[in-house]
Design a protein around this motif. Structure first.
Motif, PDB file in Angstrom:
ATOM      1  N   MET A 212       0.834  -1.207   0.000  1.00  0.00           N
ATOM      2  CA  MET A 212       0.000   0.000   0.000  1.00  0.00           C
ATOM      3  C   MET A 212       0.870   1.259   0.000  1.00  0.00           C
ATOM      4  SD  MET A 212      -3.024  -1.233   2.639  1.00  0.00           S
ATOM      5  CE  MET A 212      -4.124   0.176   2.390  1.00  0.00           C
ATOM      6  N   ARG A 213       2.007   1.206   0.665  1.00  0.00           N
ATOM      7  CA  ARG A 213       2.923   2.351   0.634  1.00  0.00           C
ATOM      8  C   ARG A 213       3.410   2.612  -0.788  1.00  0.00           C
ATOM      9  NH1 ARG A 213       5.446   0.120   5.945  1.00  0.00           N
ATOM     10  NH2 ARG A 213       4.620   1.557   7.530  1.00  0.00           N
ATOM     11  N   THR A 214       3.679   1.545  -1.523  1.00  0.00           N
ATOM     12  CA  THR A 214       4.113   1.691  -2.913  1.00  0.00           C
ATOM     13  C   THR A 214       2.987   2.216  -3.782  1.00  0.00           C
ATOM     14  OG1 THR A 214       5.712  -0.116  -2.669  1.00  0.00           O
ATOM     15  CG2 THR A 214       5.039   0.463  -4.910  1.00  0.00           C
ATOM     16  N   LEU A 215       1.766   1.712  -3.536  1.00  0.00           N
ATOM     17  CA  LEU A 215       0.613   2.080  -4.356  1.00  0.00           C
ATOM     18  C   LEU A 215       0.159   3.514  -4.097  1.00  0.00           C
ATOM     19  CD1 LEU A 215      -1.718   1.315  -6.305  1.00  0.00           C
ATOM     20  CD2 LEU A 215      -2.936   0.397  -4.316  1.00  0.00           C
ATOM     21  N   PHE A 216       0.007   3.875  -2.828  1.00  0.00           N
ATOM     22  CA  PHE A 216      -0.582   5.172  -2.483  1.00  0.00           C
ATOM     23  C   PHE A 216       0.449   6.261  -2.187  1.00  0.00           C
ATOM     24  CE2 PHE A 216      -3.888   2.044  -1.196  1.00  0.00           C
ATOM     25  CZ  PHE A 216      -4.857   2.427  -2.102  1.00  0.00           C
ATOM     26  N   LYS A 217       1.692   5.865  -1.965  1.00  0.00           N
ATOM     27  CA  LYS A 217       2.783   6.811  -1.718  1.00  0.00           C
ATOM     28  C   LYS A 217       2.422   7.789  -0.598  1.00  0.00           C
ATOM     29  CE  LYS A 217       4.711   6.375  -6.350  1.00  0.00           C
ATOM     30  NZ  LYS A 217       3.835   5.242  -6.770  1.00  0.00           N
ATOM     31  N   GLU A 218       2.553   9.101  -0.841  1.00  0.00           N
ATOM     32  CA  GLU A 218       2.340  10.075   0.226  1.00  0.00           C
ATOM     33  C   GLU A 218       0.879  10.176   0.652  1.00  0.00           C
ATOM     34  OE1 GLU A 218       1.854  12.121  -3.682  1.00  0.00           O
ATOM     35  OE2 GLU A 218       3.373  10.793  -2.791  1.00  0.00           O
ATOM     36  N   ALA A 219      -0.026   9.575  -0.134  1.00  0.00           N
ATOM     37  CA  ALA A 219      -1.443   9.600   0.240  1.00  0.00           C
ATOM     38  C   ALA A 219      -1.742   8.659   1.391  1.00  0.00           C
ATOM     39  CB  ALA A 219      -2.318   9.239  -0.965  1.00  0.00           C
ATOM     40  N   LEU A 220      -0.851   7.708   1.664  1.00  0.00           N
ATOM     41  CA  LEU A 220      -1.056   6.788   2.777  1.00  0.00           C
ATOM     42  C   LEU A 220      -0.689   7.495   4.076  1.00  0.00           C
ATOM     43  CD1 LEU A 220      -1.835   3.726   3.205  1.00  0.00           C
ATOM     44  CD2 LEU A 220       0.598   3.394   3.638  1.00  0.00           C
ATOM     45  N   ILE A 221      -1.622   7.546   5.000  1.00  0.00           N
ATOM     46  CA  ILE A 221      -1.402   8.246   6.261  1.00  0.00           C
ATOM     47  C   ILE A 221      -0.648   7.335   7.225  1.00  0.00           C
ATOM     48  CG2 ILE A 221      -2.549   9.256   8.266  1.00  0.00           C
ATOM     49  CD1 ILE A 221      -4.772  10.156   6.389  1.00  0.00           C
ATOM     50  N   GLU A 222       0.445   7.844   7.723  1.00  0.00           N
ATOM     51  CA  GLU A 222       1.286   7.096   8.655  1.00  0.00           C
ATOM     52  C   GLU A 222       1.259   7.743  10.037  1.00  0.00           C
ATOM     53  OE1 GLU A 222       2.767   4.302   7.901  1.00  0.00           O
ATOM     54  OE2 GLU A 222       3.494   4.344   5.821  1.00  0.00           O
ATOM     55  N   PRO A 223       1.347   6.947  11.102  1.00  0.00           N
ATOM     56  CA  PRO A 223       1.313   5.487  11.119  1.00  0.00           C
ATOM     57  C   PRO A 223      -0.120   4.992  11.027  1.00  0.00           C
ATOM     58  CG  PRO A 223       1.531   6.304  13.348  1.00  0.00           C
ATOM     59  CD  PRO A 223       1.570   7.516  12.456  1.00  0.00           C
ATOM     60  N   PRO A 224      -0.328   3.703  10.764  1.00  0.00           N
ATOM     61  CA  PRO A 224      -1.695   3.168  10.696  1.00  0.00           C
ATOM     62  C   PRO A 224      -2.377   3.190  12.062  1.00  0.00           C
ATOM     63  CG  PRO A 224      -0.082   1.395  10.601  1.00  0.00           C
ATOM     64  CD  PRO A 224       0.697   2.684  10.515  1.00  0.00           C
ATOM     65  N   ILE A 225      -3.691   3.088  12.045  1.00  0.00           N
ATOM     66  CA  ILE A 225      -4.454   3.031  13.287  1.00  0.00           C
ATOM     67  C   ILE A 225      -4.336   1.608  13.850  1.00  0.00           C
ATOM     68  CG2 ILE A 225      -6.693   3.351  14.376  1.00  0.00           C
ATOM     69  CD1 ILE A 225      -5.616   5.901  13.101  1.00  0.00           C
ATOM     70  N   PRO A 226      -3.821   1.447  15.050  1.00  0.00           N
ATOM     71  CA  PRO A 226      -3.622   0.095  15.583  1.00  0.00           C
ATOM     72  C   PRO A 226      -4.947  -0.589  15.918  1.00  0.00           C
ATOM     73  CG  PRO A 226      -3.186   1.719  17.280  1.00  0.00           C
ATOM     74  CD  PRO A 226      -3.405   2.494  16.003  1.00  0.00           C
ATOM     75  N   ARG A 227      -4.931  -1.886  15.808  1.00  0.00           N
ATOM     76  CA  ARG A 227      -6.113  -2.656  16.188  1.00  0.00           C
ATOM     77  C   ARG A 227      -6.184  -2.757  17.704  1.00  0.00           C
ATOM     78  NH1 ARG A 227      -7.787  -8.741  14.070  1.00  0.00           N
ATOM     79  NH2 ARG A 227      -9.807  -8.808  15.124  1.00  0.00           N
ATOM     80  N   ARG A 228      -7.282  -2.296  18.256  1.00  0.00           N
ATOM     81  CA  ARG A 228      -7.505  -2.366  19.690  1.00  0.00           C
ATOM     82  C   ARG A 228      -8.923  -2.906  19.910  1.00  0.00           C
ATOM     83  NH1 ARG A 228      -2.844  -2.107  19.435  1.00  0.00           N
ATOM     84  NH2 ARG A 228      -1.424  -0.479  20.205  1.00  0.00           N
ATOM     85  N   SER A 229      -9.025  -4.007  20.619  1.00  0.00           N
ATOM     86  CA  SER A 229     -10.312  -4.691  20.761  1.00  0.00           C
ATOM     87  C   SER A 229     -11.360  -3.820  21.444  1.00  0.00           C
ATOM     88  CB  SER A 229     -10.128  -5.997  21.549  1.00  0.00           C
ATOM     89  OG  SER A 229      -9.609  -5.740  22.847  1.00  0.00           O
ATOM     90  N   ARG A 230     -10.928  -2.906  22.298  1.00  0.00           N
ATOM     91  CA  ARG A 230     -11.903  -2.101  23.048  1.00  0.00           C
ATOM     92  C   ARG A 230     -12.494  -0.946  22.240  1.00  0.00           C
ATOM     93  NH1 ARG A 230     -11.426   0.304  28.030  1.00  0.00           N
ATOM     94  NH2 ARG A 230      -9.417   1.188  27.437  1.00  0.00           N
ATOM     95  N   VAL A 231     -12.008  -0.726  21.024  1.00  0.00           N
ATOM     96  CA  VAL A 231     -12.598   0.331  20.198  1.00  0.00           C
ATOM     97  C   VAL A 231     -14.064   0.007  19.912  1.00  0.00           C
ATOM     98  CG1 VAL A 231     -12.593   1.395  17.914  1.00  0.00           C
ATOM     99  CG2 VAL A 231     -10.439   1.099  19.149  1.00  0.00           C
ATOM    100  N   ARG A 232     -14.327  -1.217  19.514  1.00  0.00           N
ATOM    101  CA  ARG A 232     -15.718  -1.596  19.234  1.00  0.00           C
ATOM    102  C   ARG A 232     -16.565  -1.586  20.501  1.00  0.00           C
ATOM    103  NH1 ARG A 232     -15.507  -6.268  14.489  1.00  0.00           N
ATOM    104  NH2 ARG A 232     -14.427  -4.950  12.959  1.00  0.00           N
TER     105      ARG A 232
END
Length: 271
Positions: A212-232
């Protein structure tokens, strides 16, 4: 027309389960934390975002602002309501919502070209000036008339996607759709970035994120949102923003969304 930094933001996804609604809600909350008044326009007939923010009434909804004037069976239909008249208070401070329910799906069938342009016309006319500062549009999964309505109305689109093969494909499809809308009807629209949600740093996710970094380049927002079970748990079960639900794990998620919103606001103010 708008106060400094006033902006119409959209959240879209190419595949279901991408965290689009959670992202819309967290960005809306992030805006309120900067003292801004926010209108959340839900275009997803499932109405999940509407349920979470707990509107004070559901007597009106976004479908009423998109109502068709085309007669059916010889009988005229009700005139559409101004967008400002379908915004109702919610349990979230400084947040209004244009509620959605399953009947919104019917609007996708009978909506006229005038209805599809309703949000764009509201933005260009400054209809919500003095009522809210920012507008956040939660798009449905399907790329159809309701999505077109939202894409024509917004200025900046965030695409939510998980770091999976299908998630990356869906994000690219949404980005392409946005580019077509920019060319055909909304020249103000741009893709503000691709938000990778629920990132778990598994071997496959790391690989796909690299692609995805290669595909979207600067459009990819860094860092990704981490998976956290308590979000849901916070959003779906307790209808509470991550930061208010509490805990270091959710504070981290809230901080990421706050930075995404703040960075966009700085970009808008710098224009």
């Amino acid at each position: 027309m708008w106060g400094i930094g006033g902006v119409w933001i959209g959240l879209g996804k190419g595949k279901g389960g991408a965290g689009c609604t959670t992202s819309a809600l967290e960005l809306a909350y992030a805006a309120t934390q900067r003292g801004r008044r926010v209108a959340l326009l839900e275009l997803d007939p499932q109405g999940n975002a509407t349920d979470v923010v707990e509107p004070t009434t559901r007597a009106v909804g976004i479908k009423d602002a998109l109502a068709s004037l085309a007669p059916t069976g010889g009988q005229p239909r009700p005139a559409p309501l101004p967008l400002a008249e379908v915004l109702v208070p919610t349990a979230w401070e400084r947040l209004l919502v244009a509620p959605a329910d399953r009947y919104l799906g019917n609007r996708a069938v009978d909506i006229t070209p005038e209805g599809i342009s309703a949000l764009r016309n509201a933005r260009l006319s400054g209809e919500l000036e003095g009522i809210v500062d920012d507008v956040i549009i939660d798009l449905p999964r399907d790329i159809g008339k309701l999505s077109a309505t939202g894409l024509l109305g917004m200025e900046y689109l965030f695409v939510a996607a998980r770091a999976t093969v299908w998630g990356a494909q869906g994000a690219e499809e949404m980005r392409y759709t946005a580019s077509r809308v920019t060319q055909k009807g909304n020249p103000e629209l741009s893709v503000a970035g691709v938000i990778v949600t629920e990132y778990d740093a598994s071997k496959d996710s790391v690989r796909v994120l690299g692609e995805m970094r290669t595909l979207f380049k600067e459009a990819l927002i860094e860092p990704p949102i981490p998976r956290r079970s308590r979000v849901r748990e916070a959003i779906e079960s307790y209808h509470t923003p991550c930061r208010e639900y509490g805990g270091a794990d959710l504070e981290e998620v809230a901080d990421r969304y706050q930075k995404i919103y703040d960075d966009l606001l700085k970009k808008v103010e710098g224009k």
